[in-house]
Motif scaffolding. Structure first.
Motif, short mmCIF file in Angstrom:
data_model
loop_
_atom_site.label_atom_id
_atom_site.label_comp_id
_atom_site.label_asym_id
_atom_site.label_seq_id
_atom_site.Cartn_x
_atom_site.Cartn_y
_atom_site.Cartn_z
N MET A 63 5.50 6.78 3.78
CA MET A 63 5.09 5.43 3.55
C MET A 63 4.36 4.88 4.77
O MET A 63 3.47 4.06 4.63
CB MET A 63 6.28 4.55 3.20
CG MET A 63 5.86 3.14 2.86
SD MET A 63 7.00 2.22 1.85
CE MET A 63 8.04 1.50 3.07
N ASP A 64 4.74 5.32 5.96
CA ASP A 64 4.08 4.83 7.17
C ASP A 64 2.59 5.12 7.13
O ASP A 64 1.78 4.30 7.56
CB ASP A 64 4.69 5.45 8.42
CG ASP A 64 6.05 4.86 8.75
OD1 ASP A 64 6.33 3.74 8.28
OD2 ASP A 64 6.83 5.53 9.45
N SER A 65 2.21 6.29 6.60
CA SER A 65 0.79 6.62 6.55
C SER A 65 0.04 5.67 5.63
O SER A 65 -1.11 5.31 5.89
CB SER A 65 0.59 8.07 6.10
OG SER A 65 1.10 8.25 4.80
N VAL A 66 0.69 5.24 4.56
CA VAL A 66 0.06 4.27 3.65
C VAL A 66 -0.10 2.93 4.35
O VAL A 66 -1.15 2.30 4.29
CB VAL A 66 0.89 4.13 2.36
CG1 VAL A 66 0.35 3.01 1.49
CG2 VAL A 66 0.92 5.43 1.60
N LEU A 67 0.96 2.48 5.04
CA LEU A 67 0.90 1.20 5.72
C LEU A 67 -0.09 1.21 6.88
O LEU A 67 -0.68 0.18 7.21
CB LEU A 67 2.29 0.79 6.20
CG LEU A 67 3.29 0.49 5.10
CD1 LEU A 67 4.66 0.16 5.69
CD2 LEU A 67 2.81 -0.64 4.22
N VAL A 77 -3.62 -0.09 6.06
CA VAL A 77 -3.86 -1.51 5.78
C VAL A 77 -4.92 -2.11 6.68
O VAL A 77 -5.83 -2.80 6.19
CB VAL A 77 -2.53 -2.31 5.81
CG1 VAL A 77 -2.80 -3.80 5.74
CG2 VAL A 77 -1.62 -1.87 4.68
N PRO A 78 -4.91 -1.87 8.01
CA PRO A 78 -5.99 -2.44 8.84
C PRO A 78 -7.38 -1.98 8.41
O PRO A 78 -8.33 -2.76 8.44
CB PRO A 78 -5.65 -1.96 10.25
CG PRO A 78 -4.17 -1.74 10.22
CD PRO A 78 -3.88 -1.23 8.83
N GLN A 97 -10.34 -4.37 7.09
CA GLN A 97 -11.66 -4.34 7.72
C GLN A 97 -12.75 -4.17 6.67
O GLN A 97 -13.75 -4.88 6.67
CB GLN A 97 -11.74 -3.21 8.75
CG GLN A 97 -13.08 -3.12 9.46
CD GLN A 97 -13.41 -4.37 10.26
OE1 GLN A 97 -12.57 -4.84 11.02
NE2 GLN A 97 -14.60 -4.90 10.08
N GLY A 98 -12.53 -3.25 5.74
CA GLY A 98 -13.53 -3.02 4.69
C GLY A 98 -13.72 -4.24 3.80
O GLY A 98 -14.86 -4.62 3.49
N LEU A 99 -12.64 -4.87 3.41
CA LEU A 99 -12.73 -6.07 2.58
C LEU A 99 -13.36 -7.23 3.35
O LEU A 99 -14.16 -8.00 2.79
CB LEU A 99 -11.35 -6.47 2.06
CG LEU A 99 -10.74 -5.54 1.02
CD1 LEU A 99 -9.30 -5.96 0.72
CD2 LEU A 99 -11.57 -5.53 -0.26
N SER A 100 -12.99 -7.37 4.62
CA SER A 100 -13.55 -8.44 5.46
C SER A 100 -15.06 -8.26 5.62
O SER A 100 -15.82 -9.23 5.55
CB SER A 100 -12.88 -8.47 6.83
OG SER A 100 -11.51 -8.82 6.70
N ILE A 158 -10.17 -11.17 5.85
CA ILE A 158 -9.28 -10.97 4.71
C ILE A 158 -7.98 -10.36 5.24
O ILE A 158 -8.00 -9.41 6.01
CB ILE A 158 -9.89 -10.00 3.67
CG1 ILE A 158 -11.22 -10.53 3.14
CG2 ILE A 158 -8.91 -9.72 2.55
CD1 ILE A 158 -11.11 -11.73 2.26
N THR A 159 -6.85 -10.94 4.83
CA THR A 159 -5.53 -10.38 5.17
C THR A 159 -4.90 -9.86 3.89
O THR A 159 -4.84 -10.59 2.90
CB THR A 159 -4.63 -11.45 5.82
OG1 THR A 159 -5.29 -11.95 6.98
CG2 THR A 159 -3.29 -10.86 6.21
N VAL A 160 -4.45 -8.63 3.92
CA VAL A 160 -3.89 -7.98 2.74
C VAL A 160 -2.37 -7.87 2.89
O VAL A 160 -1.87 -7.48 3.94
CB VAL A 160 -4.50 -6.57 2.56
CG1 VAL A 160 -3.82 -5.82 1.44
CG2 VAL A 160 -5.99 -6.66 2.33
N SER A 161 -1.66 -8.22 1.84
CA SER A 161 -0.23 -7.93 1.75
C SER A 161 -0.10 -6.76 0.80
O SER A 161 -0.43 -6.87 -0.38
CB SER A 161 0.53 -9.14 1.21
OG SER A 161 0.49 -10.19 2.13
N PHE A 162 0.36 -5.65 1.31
CA PHE A 162 0.42 -4.42 0.53
C PHE A 162 1.82 -3.83 0.69
O PHE A 162 2.24 -3.53 1.80
CB PHE A 162 -0.63 -3.43 1.04
CG PHE A 162 -0.60 -2.10 0.34
CD1 PHE A 162 -1.03 -1.99 -0.97
CD2 PHE A 162 -0.14 -0.98 0.99
CE1 PHE A 162 -1.01 -0.77 -1.62
CE2 PHE A 162 -0.11 0.25 0.36
CZ PHE A 162 -0.55 0.35 -0.95
N THR A 163 2.52 -3.72 -0.41
CA THR A 163 3.88 -3.17 -0.36
C THR A 163 4.01 -2.07 -1.40
O THR A 163 4.13 -2.35 -2.59
CB THR A 163 4.92 -4.27 -0.65
OG1 THR A 163 4.70 -5.35 0.24
CG2 THR A 163 6.32 -3.73 -0.47
#
Length: 148
Positions: free
Chosen positions: A1-5, A8-9, A13-16, A23-28
Protein backbone atom coordinates in the motif's frame (compact mmCIF):
# COMPACT_ATOMS: atom_id res chain seq x y z
CA UNK A 1 0.00 0.00 0.00
CA UNK A 2 2.92 2.35 0.64
CA UNK A 3 3.84 2.21 -3.04
CA UNK A 4 0.32 3.29 -3.96
CA UNK A 5 0.36 6.16 -1.45
CA UNK A 6 3.77 7.25 -2.71
CA UNK A 7 2.17 7.88 -6.11
CA UNK A 8 -0.19 10.54 -4.68
CA UNK A 9 2.26 13.46 -5.11
CA UNK A 10 2.72 12.49 -8.77
CA UNK A 11 -1.06 12.29 -9.25
CA UNK A 12 -1.46 15.70 -7.61
CA UNK A 13 1.28 17.17 -9.84
CA UNK A 14 -0.30 15.81 -13.00
CA UNK A 15 -3.77 17.05 -12.08
CA UNK A 16 -2.41 20.43 -10.96
CA UNK A 17 -0.58 20.83 -14.28
CA UNK A 18 -3.75 19.95 -16.22
CA UNK A 19 -5.96 22.27 -14.14
CA UNK A 20 -3.42 25.10 -13.99
CA UNK A 21 -4.03 25.33 -10.22
CA UNK A 22 -3.06 23.38 -7.12
CA UNK A 23 -5.03 20.16 -6.68
CA UNK A 24 -4.95 18.13 -3.45
CA UNK A 25 -6.05 14.52 -3.69
CA UNK A 26 -7.46 12.39 -0.90
CA UNK A 27 -6.80 8.81 -1.93
CA UNK A 28 -7.49 5.88 0.35
CA UNK A 29 -7.12 2.37 -1.05
CA UNK A 30 -9.14 -0.24 0.85
CA UNK A 31 -8.36 -3.92 1.03
CA UNK A 32 -11.72 -5.40 2.01
CA UNK A 33 -11.48 -9.11 2.85
CA UNK A 34 -15.19 -9.93 2.84
CA UNK A 35 -16.80 -13.30 3.33
CA UNK A 36 -19.65 -13.87 0.92
CA UNK A 37 -22.40 -16.03 2.39
CA UNK A 38 -25.38 -16.73 0.15
CA UNK A 39 -24.42 -13.69 -1.96
CA UNK A 40 -24.72 -11.43 1.06
CA UNK A 41 -21.73 -9.21 1.79
CA UNK A 42 -21.68 -8.15 5.41
CA UNK A 43 -19.84 -5.04 6.39
CA UNK A 44 -19.44 -1.41 5.54
CA UNK A 45 -16.38 0.70 6.09
CA UNK A 46 -16.63 4.48 6.03
CA UNK A 47 -13.60 6.69 5.58
CA UNK A 48 -14.37 10.24 6.70
CA UNK A 49 -12.04 13.16 6.08
CA UNK A 50 -12.30 15.97 8.61
CA UNK A 51 -10.84 19.43 8.27
CA UNK A 52 -10.05 20.54 11.81
CA UNK A 53 -10.34 24.07 13.16
CA UNK A 54 -7.04 25.89 13.61
CA UNK A 55 -5.23 24.66 16.71
CA UNK A 56 -7.23 21.41 16.96
CA UNK A 57 -5.16 18.22 16.81
CA UNK A 58 -5.94 14.60 16.02
CA UNK A 59 -5.47 13.90 19.74
CA UNK A 60 -8.11 16.55 20.56
CA UNK A 61 -10.54 14.91 18.13
CA UNK A 62 -9.82 11.46 19.59
CA UNK A 63 -10.49 12.70 23.13
CA UNK A 64 -13.73 14.43 22.07
CA UNK A 65 -15.00 11.25 20.40
CA UNK A 66 -14.03 9.29 23.51
CA UNK A 67 -16.14 11.64 25.66
CA UNK A 68 -19.04 11.72 23.20
CA UNK A 69 -19.38 7.93 22.94
CA UNK A 70 -18.30 6.85 26.45
CA UNK A 71 -21.87 5.89 27.45
CA UNK A 72 -22.90 4.42 24.08
CA UNK A 73 -23.00 0.65 24.30
CA UNK A 74 -22.89 0.02 20.57
CA UNK A 75 -20.30 2.62 19.48
CA UNK A 76 -16.71 1.85 20.42
CA UNK A 77 -13.69 4.07 19.89
CA UNK A 78 -10.72 1.73 19.55
CA UNK A 79 -7.32 2.16 21.17
CA UNK A 80 -5.06 4.58 19.34
CA UNK A 81 -3.53 3.15 16.19
CA UNK A 82 -5.96 0.22 15.85
CA UNK A 83 -7.69 0.12 12.47
CA UNK A 84 -11.38 -0.93 12.60
CA UNK A 85 -12.07 -4.08 10.57
CA UNK A 86 -15.40 -5.29 9.23
CA UNK A 87 -14.88 -8.85 10.42
CA UNK A 88 -14.85 -7.58 14.02
CA UNK A 89 -18.46 -6.36 13.74
CA UNK A 90 -19.89 -9.17 11.59
CA UNK A 91 -23.25 -10.23 13.00
CA UNK A 92 -23.33 -7.47 15.59
CA UNK A 93 -24.99 -4.12 16.25
CA UNK A 94 -21.63 -2.47 16.99
CA UNK A 95 -19.92 0.43 15.26
CA UNK A 96 -16.14 0.47 15.74
CA UNK A 97 -14.22 3.63 14.93
CA UNK A 98 -10.88 5.35 15.24
CA UNK A 99 -9.10 8.56 14.25
CA UNK A 100 -5.86 8.89 12.31
CA UNK A 101 -3.77 11.82 11.09
CA UNK A 102 -4.13 12.65 7.41
CA UNK A 103 -1.03 13.36 5.34
CA UNK A 104 -2.57 16.78 4.65
CA UNK A 105 -1.90 19.13 7.59
CA UNK A 106 -4.96 20.22 9.55
CA UNK A 107 -7.00 17.18 8.58
CA UNK A 108 -7.87 13.89 10.22
CA UNK A 109 -9.31 10.62 8.96
CA UNK A 110 -12.05 8.80 10.87
CA UNK A 111 -12.59 5.17 9.93
CA UNK A 112 -15.72 3.36 11.08
CA UNK A 113 -17.12 -0.11 10.39
CA UNK A 114 -20.54 -1.70 10.85
CA UNK A 115 -22.34 -4.84 9.78
CA UNK A 116 -24.71 -3.25 7.29
CA UNK A 117 -27.27 -6.04 7.70
CA UNK A 118 -27.50 -5.53 11.46
CA UNK A 119 -26.41 -2.04 12.55
CA UNK A 120 -27.30 -0.64 9.17
CA UNK A 121 -30.88 -1.91 9.15
CA UNK A 122 -32.51 -4.51 11.38
CA UNK A 123 -30.40 -3.95 14.50
CA UNK A 124 -30.88 -0.21 14.27
CA UNK A 125 -34.66 -0.70 14.02
CA UNK A 126 -34.70 -3.02 17.03
CA UNK A 127 -32.51 -0.63 19.02
CA UNK A 128 -34.91 2.23 18.27
CA UNK A 129 -37.95 0.08 19.14
CA UNK A 130 -36.36 -0.82 22.49
CA UNK A 131 -35.85 2.86 23.29
CA UNK A 132 -39.39 3.79 22.21
CA UNK A 133 -40.97 1.03 24.35
CA UNK A 134 -38.77 1.66 27.38
CA UNK A 135 -36.85 -1.64 27.15
CA UNK A 136 -33.11 -1.80 27.75
CA UNK A 137 -31.47 -0.53 24.56
CA UNK A 138 -29.52 -3.76 24.05
CA UNK A 139 -32.47 -6.18 24.33
CA UNK A 140 -32.16 -8.80 21.58
CA UNK A 141 -28.97 -7.24 20.22
CA UNK A 142 -26.21 -9.01 22.14
CA UNK A 143 -26.34 -12.28 20.19
CA UNK A 144 -24.73 -12.85 16.85
CA UNK A 145 -27.37 -13.25 14.17
CA UNK A 146 -25.43 -15.34 11.70
CA UNK A 147 -26.37 -18.13 9.38
CA UNK A 148 -24.60 -20.35 8.49
Amino acid sequence: MDSVLNAVPEIEQGLSDAAHSKITVSFTPHLMPMVIVALSIRGMQSTIYVEMAPGVTVEDLYQQLKISYKDEEFVKLLEKGVVPRTHNVRGSNYCLMNVFPDRIPGRAIIISVIDNLIKGASGQALQNLNIMLGFPENTGLLYQALFP
